[in-house]
Scaffold this motif. Structure first.
Motif, PDB file in Angstrom:
ATOM      1  N   VAL A  97       0.851  -1.188   0.000  1.00  0.00           N
ATOM      2  CA  VAL A  97       0.000   0.000   0.000  1.00  0.00           C
ATOM      3  C   VAL A  97       0.886   1.237   0.000  1.00  0.00           C
ATOM      4  CG1 VAL A  97      -1.777   1.274   1.263  1.00  0.00           C
ATOM      5  CG2 VAL A  97      -1.854  -1.224   1.186  1.00  0.00           C
ATOM      6  N   LEU A  98       0.530   2.192  -0.844  1.00  0.00           N
ATOM      7  CA  LEU A  98       1.282   3.445  -0.916  1.00  0.00           C
ATOM      8  C   LEU A  98       0.761   4.452   0.092  1.00  0.00           C
ATOM      9  CD1 LEU A  98       1.575   3.794  -4.806  1.00  0.00           C
ATOM     10  CD2 LEU A  98       3.236   2.842  -3.204  1.00  0.00           C
ATOM     11  N   THR A  99      -0.543   4.656   0.131  1.00  0.00           N
ATOM     12  CA  THR A  99      -1.144   5.590   1.068  1.00  0.00           C
ATOM     13  C   THR A  99      -2.512   5.058   1.510  1.00  0.00           C
ATOM     14  OG1 THR A  99      -2.177   6.854  -0.727  1.00  0.00           O
ATOM     15  CG2 THR A  99      -0.022   7.622   0.087  1.00  0.00           C
ATOM     16  N   SER A 110     -20.649   7.829   8.330  1.00  0.00           N
ATOM     17  CA  SER A 110     -19.683   6.754   8.103  1.00  0.00           C
ATOM     18  C   SER A 110     -18.297   7.348   7.955  1.00  0.00           C
ATOM     19  CB  SER A 110     -20.049   5.938   6.856  1.00  0.00           C
ATOM     20  OG  SER A 110     -20.002   6.773   5.709  1.00  0.00           O
ATOM     21  N   LEU A 111     -17.316   6.485   8.116  1.00  0.00           N
ATOM     22  CA  LEU A 111     -15.907   6.834   7.914  1.00  0.00           C
ATOM     23  C   LEU A 111     -15.409   6.080   6.695  1.00  0.00           C
ATOM     24  CD1 LEU A 111     -13.096   7.343  10.433  1.00  0.00           C
ATOM     25  CD2 LEU A 111     -12.789   5.544   8.753  1.00  0.00           C
ATOM     26  N   THR A 112     -14.691   6.752   5.845  1.00  0.00           N
ATOM     27  CA  THR A 112     -14.226   6.151   4.592  1.00  0.00           C
ATOM     28  C   THR A 112     -12.713   5.952   4.645  1.00  0.00           C
ATOM     29  OG1 THR A 112     -15.994   7.279   3.375  1.00  0.00           O
ATOM     30  CG2 THR A 112     -14.155   6.407   2.095  1.00  0.00           C
ATOM     31  N   LEU A 113     -12.291   4.749   4.293  1.00  0.00           N
ATOM     32  CA  LEU A 113     -10.878   4.392   4.194  1.00  0.00           C
ATOM     33  C   LEU A 113     -10.588   4.010   2.748  1.00  0.00           C
ATOM     34  CD1 LEU A 113     -10.442   2.154   7.382  1.00  0.00           C
ATOM     35  CD2 LEU A 113      -9.662   4.509   7.101  1.00  0.00           C
ATOM     36  N   LYS A 114      -9.619   4.680   2.141  1.00  0.00           N
ATOM     37  CA  LYS A 114      -9.213   4.376   0.771  1.00  0.00           C
ATOM     38  C   LYS A 114      -7.741   3.993   0.760  1.00  0.00           C
ATOM     39  CE  LYS A 114     -12.508   7.182  -1.829  1.00  0.00           C
ATOM     40  NZ  LYS A 114     -12.688   8.238  -2.876  1.00  0.00           N
ATOM     41  N   PHE A 115      -7.476   2.741   0.417  1.00  0.00           N
ATOM     42  CA  PHE A 115      -6.109   2.220   0.312  1.00  0.00           C
ATOM     43  C   PHE A 115      -5.692   2.268  -1.152  1.00  0.00           C
ATOM     44  CE2 PHE A 115      -7.841   0.279   4.126  1.00  0.00           C
ATOM     45  CZ  PHE A 115      -6.800   0.384   5.026  1.00  0.00           C
ATOM     46  N   ARG A 116      -4.612   2.964  -1.406  1.00  0.00           N
ATOM     47  CA  ARG A 116      -4.075   3.047  -2.771  1.00  0.00           C
ATOM     48  C   ARG A 116      -2.874   2.117  -2.875  1.00  0.00           C
ATOM     49  NH1 ARG A 116      -0.529   6.437  -5.817  1.00  0.00           N
ATOM     50  NH2 ARG A 116       0.000   7.626  -3.945  1.00  0.00           N
ATOM     51  N   PHE A 117      -3.080   1.011  -3.577  1.00  0.00           N
ATOM     52  CA  PHE A 117      -2.045   0.004  -3.759  1.00  0.00           C
ATOM     53  C   PHE A 117      -1.157   0.369  -4.944  1.00  0.00           C
ATOM     54  CE2 PHE A 117      -5.265  -2.070  -1.309  1.00  0.00           C
ATOM     55  CZ  PHE A 117      -4.616  -3.014  -0.540  1.00  0.00           C
ATOM     56  N   LYS A 118      -0.153  -0.455  -5.132  1.00  0.00           N
ATOM     57  CA  LYS A 118       0.698  -0.304  -6.307  1.00  0.00           C
ATOM     58  C   LYS A 118      -0.105  -0.622  -7.566  1.00  0.00           C
ATOM     59  CE  LYS A 118       4.899  -1.565  -3.783  1.00  0.00           C
ATOM     60  NZ  LYS A 118       6.020  -2.530  -3.679  1.00  0.00           N
ATOM     61  N   HIS A 119       0.355  -0.135  -8.681  1.00  0.00           N
ATOM     62  CA  HIS A 119      -0.319  -0.293  -9.972  1.00  0.00           C
ATOM     63  C   HIS A 119      -1.689   0.387  -9.971  1.00  0.00           C
ATOM     64  CE1 HIS A 119       2.877  -3.160 -10.808  1.00  0.00           C
ATOM     65  NE2 HIS A 119       2.496  -3.877  -9.740  1.00  0.00           N
ATOM     66  N   GLU A 120      -1.838   1.459  -9.141  1.00  0.00           N
ATOM     67  CA  GLU A 120      -3.040   2.289  -9.122  1.00  0.00           C
ATOM     68  C   GLU A 120      -4.305   1.487  -8.804  1.00  0.00           C
ATOM     69  OE1 GLU A 120      -2.928   5.486  -9.166  1.00  0.00           O
ATOM     70  OE2 GLU A 120      -0.756   5.474  -9.493  1.00  0.00           O
ATOM     71  N   ILE A 121      -4.184   0.543  -7.889  1.00  0.00           N
ATOM     72  CA  ILE A 121      -5.353  -0.204  -7.400  1.00  0.00           C
ATOM     73  C   ILE A 121      -5.848   0.471  -6.130  1.00  0.00           C
ATOM     74  CG2 ILE A 121      -6.179  -2.421  -6.530  1.00  0.00           C
ATOM     75  CD1 ILE A 121      -4.046  -3.758  -8.243  1.00  0.00           C
ATOM     76  N   ILE A 122      -7.145   0.758  -6.072  1.00  0.00           N
ATOM     77  CA  ILE A 122      -7.741   1.453  -4.936  1.00  0.00           C
ATOM     78  C   ILE A 122      -8.782   0.535  -4.287  1.00  0.00           C
ATOM     79  CG2 ILE A 122      -9.107   3.437  -4.185  1.00  0.00           C
ATOM     80  CD1 ILE A 122      -7.877   5.034  -6.450  1.00  0.00           C
ATOM     81  N   LYS A 123      -8.661   0.389  -2.987  1.00  0.00           N
ATOM     82  CA  LYS A 123      -9.600  -0.426  -2.206  1.00  0.00           C
ATOM     83  C   LYS A 123     -10.256   0.478  -1.177  1.00  0.00           C
ATOM     84  CE  LYS A 123      -9.819  -4.684   0.504  1.00  0.00           C
ATOM     85  NZ  LYS A 123      -9.029  -5.800   1.076  1.00  0.00           N
ATOM     86  N   THR A 124     -11.594   0.461  -1.138  1.00  0.00           N
ATOM     87  CA  THR A 124     -12.349   1.377  -0.293  1.00  0.00           C
ATOM     88  C   THR A 124     -13.125   0.605   0.769  1.00  0.00           C
ATOM     89  OG1 THR A 124     -12.602   2.905  -2.149  1.00  0.00           O
ATOM     90  CG2 THR A 124     -14.054   3.223  -0.251  1.00  0.00           C
ATOM     91  N   HIS A 125     -13.040   1.077   2.001  1.00  0.00           N
ATOM     92  CA  HIS A 125     -13.828   0.549   3.118  1.00  0.00           C
ATOM     93  C   HIS A 125     -14.719   1.657   3.646  1.00  0.00           C
ATOM     94  CE1 HIS A 125     -11.519  -3.246   3.678  1.00  0.00           C
ATOM     95  NE2 HIS A 125     -10.540  -2.505   3.178  1.00  0.00           N
TER      96      HIS A 125
END
Length: 386
Positions: A97-99, A110-125
């Motif tokens: 994870v980058l950020t 609600s609270l939003t969590l956005k994980f920005r992985f390598k290769h511009e993959i974004i995962k949102t909770h």
């Protein structure tokens, strides 16, 4: 609130959540201009944990401007399990994870969590907030009479000597040493392993003992606090007073974060564990001497080989038999015992089932009532073979 956690600090934030989940089931987040605090407390409000992150911990940190009367609107309460699912694998998050962007506003639910992985993959909770009272900040600046400062590895190595099934631990605090031992109830001393380790004051970086005392608290929570500090190889400071007052385990990284764990202590019973073994021994002595046979008090010599062990065992069995049987009621049994004792003393191993047969025979004759026997034939003889 809007903040961005760099990938290199995701492990610290994740480990903080894993440490706080040992204390409570709900996570309280309180942002301010000087720090971001995450707190939790258990249901019985006997344990409290807080981790404060400075703005230097984040890549970007911004707090919404509100009036002083509306500062409580910035606080939020989240389910701990939902946050743990987002940060369940801290080692992979740090590598891939980058950020991580964390955001919520005053009016949001609600609270939003956005994980920005390598290769511009974004995962949102998206984690919905819980309704309930907010957790107030505790004043931890009170002075305590006892303070111990040491690397976390000192306590970590000491706790490895205790079982995972131990629930509580006791500190016997003296001027020159501290004794750690697992606390057990009186009826559990025989069933459980008793562990005890002594750490001298010279082994600590700083040991300021103002009042000698004995305190007892939760081993599980203390292990979680020390384990968190040991993960990042930090020093810990343990502040406590007499029994009945809280114990505080604190650790910090000067630039990014600091943590404090507050544990409640209980007053030790008047009957200490050191006297338990003596009391158990006295009870055993009473059981042995409560027999009507006062003559059975001689000392049995310590056996030196297997032959003597066998002879002593046979003699003990004969003595127990004499205690249970009456000489007048069982004269034939006592006579057989005398013969058997003579053979044992001569070192001859002899099998004599007659004594067992006689005992069961007399017991049967004493309980048998012929008038109550039924004359009905329950099973007839089988037919003869043709």
């Amino acid at each position: 609130m809007n903040c961005v956690i760099p990938g290199g600090n995701l492990k610290i934030f994740g480990k903080s959540l894993h440490a706080l989940c040992r204390f409570g089931d709900a996570l309280h987040i309180e942002p301010s201009e000087s720090k971001l605090s995450i707190r939790t407390v258990n249901m019985t409000k006997t344990a409290y944990a807080v981790v404060d992150f400075t703005p230097a911990f984040f890549q970007f940190y911004e707090v919404q401007d509100v009036e002083e009367e509306q500062t409580d609107c910035l606080k939020c309460k989240l389910p701990m399990k939902a946050m743990l699912n987002a940060f369940k694998n801290t080692s992979n998050l740090e590598k891939n994870v980058l950020t991580c962007k964390m955001k919520y506003s005053v009016d949001s639910e609600s609270l939003t969590l956005k994980f920005r992985f390598k290769h511009e993959i974004i995962k949102t909770h998206i984690i919905y907030l819980l309704d309930g009272e907010t957790l107030e900040e505790l004043n931890l600046a009170d002075k305590y009479s006892n303070m111990i400062a040491t690397p976390s590895s000192i306590f970590q190595h000491a706790l490895q000597n205790f079982q995972t099934t131990d629930n509580e631990i006791s500190f016997d605090v003296f001027k020159n040493k501290i004794t750690l031992r697992n606390y057990m109830q009186n009826d559990m001393c025989i069933k459980m392993l008793r562990s005890q380790i002594t750490i001298h004051s010279t082994d600590f970086s700083k040991c300021d003992i103002g009042a000698e005392t004995d305190i007892r608290f939760s081993l599980k929570l203390f292990r979680a606090a020390i384990g968190f500090a040991e993960t990042f190889h930090l020093n810990v400071s343990v502040n406590f007073d007499t029994s009945g007052k809280p114990l505080i385990v604190s650790t910090k990284n000067d630039q990014t974060f600091e943590a404090a764990f507050v544990l409640s202590t209980l007053r030790l019973d008047d009957e200490t564990q050191s006297t338990v073994s003596d009391k158990n021994t006295s009870k055993q002595i009473k059981i042995r001497t409560s027999s009507s046979r006062e003559s059975v008090k001689r000392k049995i010599p310590t056996p030196t080989n297997n032959n003597e062990t066998q002879i002593d065992t046979e003699e003990n069995m004969l003595e127990i038999t004499n205690m249970l049987l009456n000489d007048e009621d069982f004269p034939e049994v006592i006579e057989n015992d005398a013969k058997r004792r003579k053979s044992v003393e001569n070192g001859v191993k002899e099998s004599d089932p007659e004594i067992v047969h006689t005992v069961f025979k007399r017991c049967f004759e004493m309980t048998l009532c012929p008038t109550e026997l039924s004359q009905d034939v329950l099973a007839e003889d089988s037919d003869e073979e043709s």
